[in-house]
Scaffold this motif. Structure first.
Motif: not given
Length: 261
Positions: A115-119
């Motif tokens: 989902n292209n959510v940065q860690f």
């Protein structure tokens, strides 16, 4: 910026006077030694070297084997939560102070990446609530490692948080539901200044002891002599917790019914 007297007393001051004194000493020592990152009073204090402590934690054998990690939502443990995500572990983190209708969120690094959510965003308390999957205690997987936030710790496994009782409450629920076993490592990352003499923290029967303490300087295996609780000590749960935590009264009824059944 100097802390006010109200801040120094702590939000949950008055429940244990000895621990109140210790917490004030630790917060003051962090601040006077410039070991703090941001405000420390009345909270789990962020500290210089939190990333080094998380790195040391990630090198331990039990961490490398773990697939499911639970970690408190406070700023000093952001590096530990990041390590968990980058190491491909499923990560549970609680809603701060358990004030939502659901107690935890699950962060799956594969889903976050998809989902292209940065860690780095997901590892913050706000980002976790925004991008994690809400879960109830009953629906959680068994935990391989439990990380808790601490204000003061001792080398024999004693600990105190900021005084709200959330860590011991969570651990008691986990044990009653079988999510945590006697073999599950209970861990914290703290600054070396937060490690105090053994006699400074008196552990009560409902207090959960630490198995491992990791600082910016060393790894401490406590081999704690303290017996771990087997469940929730409902007689010491505060009325404000029952009032303020939306799901707690229902969960109390369910857990007591389990015991009776």
């Amino acid at each position: 910026m100097q802390a006010s007297e109200a801040e120094k007393l702590g939000r949950w001051a008055g429940r244990n006077s000895d621990k109140d004194v210790l917490r004030e000493e630790v917060w003051g020592a962090l601040e006077s030694g410039n070991h703090n990152v941001g405000p420390v009073w009345s909270r789990i204090p962020n500290f210089v070297g939190a990333d080094e402590a998380a790195k040391r934690l990630s090198e331990l054998s039990f961490w490398k084997k773990a697939k499911v990690v639970k970690c408190n939502p406070d700023p000093p443990q952001i590096p530990a939560r990041l390590r968990a995500l980058y190491d491909g572990k499923l990560l549970y983190t609680p809603v701060p102070e358990l004030v939502e209708g659901f107690p935890f969120v699950l962060l799956d690094p594969e889903k976050l990446a998809k989902n292209n959510v940065q860690f780095e965003l997901a590892a913050t308390s706000q980002g976790a609530v925004e991008h994690g999957e809400p879960v109830a205690f009953e629906d959680m997987m068994p935990l391989d490692v439990v990380i808790v936030g601490c204000v003061g710790v001792t080398r024999n496994g004693g600990r105190t948080g900021k005084g709200g009782g959330f860590a011991d409450l969570e651990l008691g629920i986990f044990r009653e539901l079988g999510k945590v076993t006697p073999d599950t490592p209970i861990v914290t990352t703290v600054h070396s200044t937060q490690v105090v003499h053994d006699d400074r923290i008196i552990m009560l029967k409902h207090d959960s002891a630490l198995n491992w303490i990791v600082t910016e300087k060393e790894v401490i295996e406590t081999r704690s002599p303290y017996p771990q609780p087997t469940g929730v000590a409902w007689d010491v749960v505060q009325q404000d917790q029952l009032d303020d935590i939306p799901f707690l009264k229902r969960l109390k009824e369910d857990l007591l019914a389990r015991r009776a059944g």
